[in-house]
Write a protein that holds these residues in place. Sequence first.
Motif, mmCIF file in Angstrom:
data_model
loop_
_atom_site.group_PDB
_atom_site.id
_atom_site.type_symbol
_atom_site.label_atom_id
_atom_site.label_comp_id
_atom_site.label_asym_id
_atom_site.label_seq_id
_atom_site.Cartn_x
_atom_site.Cartn_y
_atom_site.Cartn_z
ATOM 1 N N MET A 13 16.814 44.223 -13.218
ATOM 2 C CA MET A 13 17.120 45.082 -12.111
ATOM 3 C C MET A 13 17.664 46.337 -12.993
ATOM 4 O O MET A 13 18.724 46.117 -13.533
ATOM 5 N N VAL A 14 17.415 47.580 -12.432
ATOM 6 C CA VAL A 14 17.839 48.720 -13.078
ATOM 7 C C VAL A 14 18.826 49.274 -12.193
ATOM 8 O O VAL A 14 18.478 49.493 -11.020
ATOM 9 N N ARG A 15 20.003 49.591 -12.649
ATOM 10 C CA ARG A 15 21.075 50.059 -11.674
ATOM 11 C C ARG A 15 20.839 51.602 -11.557
ATOM 12 O O ARG A 15 21.006 52.257 -12.672
ATOM 13 N N THR A 16 21.028 52.342 -10.600
ATOM 14 C CA THR A 16 21.063 53.545 -10.464
ATOM 15 C C THR A 16 22.600 54.398 -10.968
ATOM 16 O O THR A 16 23.469 53.699 -10.485
ATOM 17 N N PRO A 17 22.386 55.389 -11.757
ATOM 18 C CA PRO A 17 23.535 55.764 -12.229
ATOM 19 C C PRO A 17 24.527 56.232 -11.079
ATOM 20 O O PRO A 17 23.980 56.743 -10.059
ATOM 21 N N LEU A 18 25.898 56.035 -11.194
ATOM 22 C CA LEU A 18 26.780 56.650 -10.153
ATOM 23 C C LEU A 18 26.845 58.149 -10.252
ATOM 24 O O LEU A 18 26.783 58.701 -11.243
ATOM 25 N N THR A 19 27.092 58.600 -9.144
ATOM 26 C CA THR A 19 27.575 60.221 -9.100
ATOM 27 C C THR A 19 28.654 60.381 -9.629
ATOM 28 O O THR A 19 29.810 59.441 -9.450
ATOM 29 N N PRO A 20 29.109 61.790 -9.914
ATOM 30 C CA PRO A 20 30.404 62.035 -10.059
ATOM 31 C C PRO A 20 31.556 61.678 -8.939
ATOM 32 O O PRO A 20 32.526 61.134 -9.077
ATOM 33 N N GLU A 21 30.886 61.666 -7.615
ATOM 34 C CA GLU A 21 31.783 61.486 -6.470
ATOM 35 C C GLU A 21 32.174 60.151 -6.187
ATOM 36 O O GLU A 21 33.411 59.415 -5.992
ATOM 37 N N GLU A 22 31.111 59.202 -6.799
ATOM 38 C CA GLU A 22 31.119 57.809 -6.877
ATOM 39 C C GLU A 22 32.104 57.374 -7.860
ATOM 40 O O GLU A 22 33.080 56.464 -7.680
ATOM 41 N N ARG A 23 32.022 58.001 -9.158
ATOM 42 C CA ARG A 23 33.112 57.598 -10.033
ATOM 43 C C ARG A 23 34.395 57.942 -9.804
ATOM 44 O O ARG A 23 35.565 57.202 -9.993
ATOM 45 N N GLU A 24 34.810 59.026 -8.914
ATOM 46 C CA GLU A 24 36.164 59.437 -8.673
ATOM 47 C C GLU A 24 36.536 58.804 -7.519
ATOM 48 O O GLU A 24 37.766 58.365 -7.537
ATOM 49 N N ARG A 25 36.034 58.357 -6.791
ATOM 50 C CA ARG A 25 36.423 57.256 -5.737
ATOM 51 C C ARG A 25 36.741 56.009 -6.266
ATOM 52 O O ARG A 25 37.746 55.612 -5.937
ATOM 53 N N GLY A 26 36.003 55.391 -7.353
ATOM 54 C CA GLY A 26 36.488 54.293 -7.800
ATOM 55 C C GLY A 26 37.723 54.704 -8.504
ATOM 56 O O GLY A 26 38.408 53.542 -8.732
ATOM 57 N N GLU A 27 37.679 55.591 -9.321
ATOM 58 C CA GLU A 27 39.155 56.063 -9.967
ATOM 59 C C GLU A 27 40.307 56.270 -9.188
ATOM 60 O O GLU A 27 41.488 55.791 -9.276
ATOM 61 N N ARG A 28 40.041 56.659 -8.000
ATOM 62 C CA ARG A 28 40.985 56.878 -6.734
ATOM 63 C C ARG A 28 41.497 55.349 -6.159
ATOM 64 O O ARG A 28 42.759 55.178 -5.938
ATOM 65 N N LEU A 29 40.452 54.611 -6.121
ATOM 66 C CA LEU A 29 40.686 53.275 -5.594
ATOM 67 C C LEU A 29 41.659 52.463 -6.516
ATOM 68 O O LEU A 29 42.577 51.919 -6.406
ATOM 69 N N GLY A 30 41.308 52.584 -7.878
ATOM 70 C CA GLY A 30 42.079 51.833 -9.003
ATOM 71 C C GLY A 30 43.548 52.574 -9.078
ATOM 72 O O GLY A 30 44.324 51.707 -9.247
ATOM 73 N N ARG A 31 43.621 53.798 -8.782
ATOM 74 C CA ARG A 31 45.210 54.248 -8.775
ATOM 75 C C ARG A 31 45.934 53.853 -7.619
ATOM 76 O O ARG A 31 47.097 53.529 -7.848
ATOM 77 N N LEU A 32 45.004 53.773 -6.490
ATOM 78 C CA LEU A 32 45.788 53.275 -5.258
ATOM 79 C C LEU A 32 46.328 51.761 -5.570
ATOM 80 O O LEU A 32 47.497 51.386 -5.064
ATOM 81 N N LEU A 33 45.508 50.799 -6.223
ATOM 82 C CA LEU A 33 45.724 49.513 -6.472
ATOM 83 C C LEU A 33 46.989 49.279 -7.431
ATOM 84 O O LEU A 33 47.822 48.417 -7.045
ATOM 85 N N ARG A 34 46.786 50.127 -8.383
ATOM 86 C CA ARG A 34 47.850 50.155 -9.494
ATOM 87 C C ARG A 34 49.241 50.511 -8.703
ATOM 88 O O ARG A 34 50.098 49.871 -9.003
ATOM 89 N N ALA A 35 49.175 51.391 -7.968
ATOM 90 C CA ALA A 35 50.448 52.088 -7.288
ATOM 91 C C ALA A 35 50.964 51.186 -6.544
ATOM 92 O O ALA A 35 52.413 50.551 -6.320
ATOM 93 N N ALA A 36 49.890 50.441 -5.562
ATOM 94 C CA ALA A 36 50.501 49.161 -4.825
ATOM 95 C C ALA A 36 51.011 47.747 -5.508
ATOM 96 O O ALA A 36 51.855 47.031 -4.886
ATOM 97 N N ARG A 37 50.414 47.852 -6.678
ATOM 98 C CA ARG A 37 50.932 46.444 -7.703
ATOM 99 C C ARG A 37 52.239 46.662 -8.059
ATOM 100 O O ARG A 37 53.220 45.538 -8.052
ATOM 101 N N GLY A 38 52.702 48.002 -8.162
ATOM 102 C CA GLY A 38 54.047 48.102 -8.752
ATOM 103 C C GLY A 38 54.597 47.688 -9.725
ATOM 104 O O GLY A 38 54.098 47.693 -11.079
ATOM 105 N N GLU A 39 55.683 46.791 -9.758
ATOM 106 C CA GLU A 39 56.103 46.072 -11.011
ATOM 107 C C GLU A 39 55.546 44.935 -11.047
ATOM 108 O O GLU A 39 55.735 44.110 -12.240
#
Length: 83
Positions: A1-27
């Motif tokens: 199965m070929v995966r459709t490339p992500l749009t820049p908006e989808e990549r930014e959303r993933g990066e935002r999610l990552g930042r939120l999770l990292r901040a919530a993880r704290g120490e």
Amino acid sequence: MVRTPLTPEERERGERLGRLLRAARGERSMVEVAAAAGLSAETLRKIETGRAPTPAFFTVAALAGVLDLSLDDLLVRTALLPV
């Protein structure tokens, strides 16, 4: 199965999610949080750094539960925005 490339908006959303999770993880260590969510530390690392911008719903739900985050809040804060 070929995966459709992500749009820049989808990549930014993933990066935002990552930042939120990292901040919530704290120490807390990546290993501790990943284990509590039933994930590998490498999977959590990829999500937090945006290298896995579209994690499965159940992965996000497990992390949200461990980090005491609201799924509704995560949805609003990671909504697709024009880049």
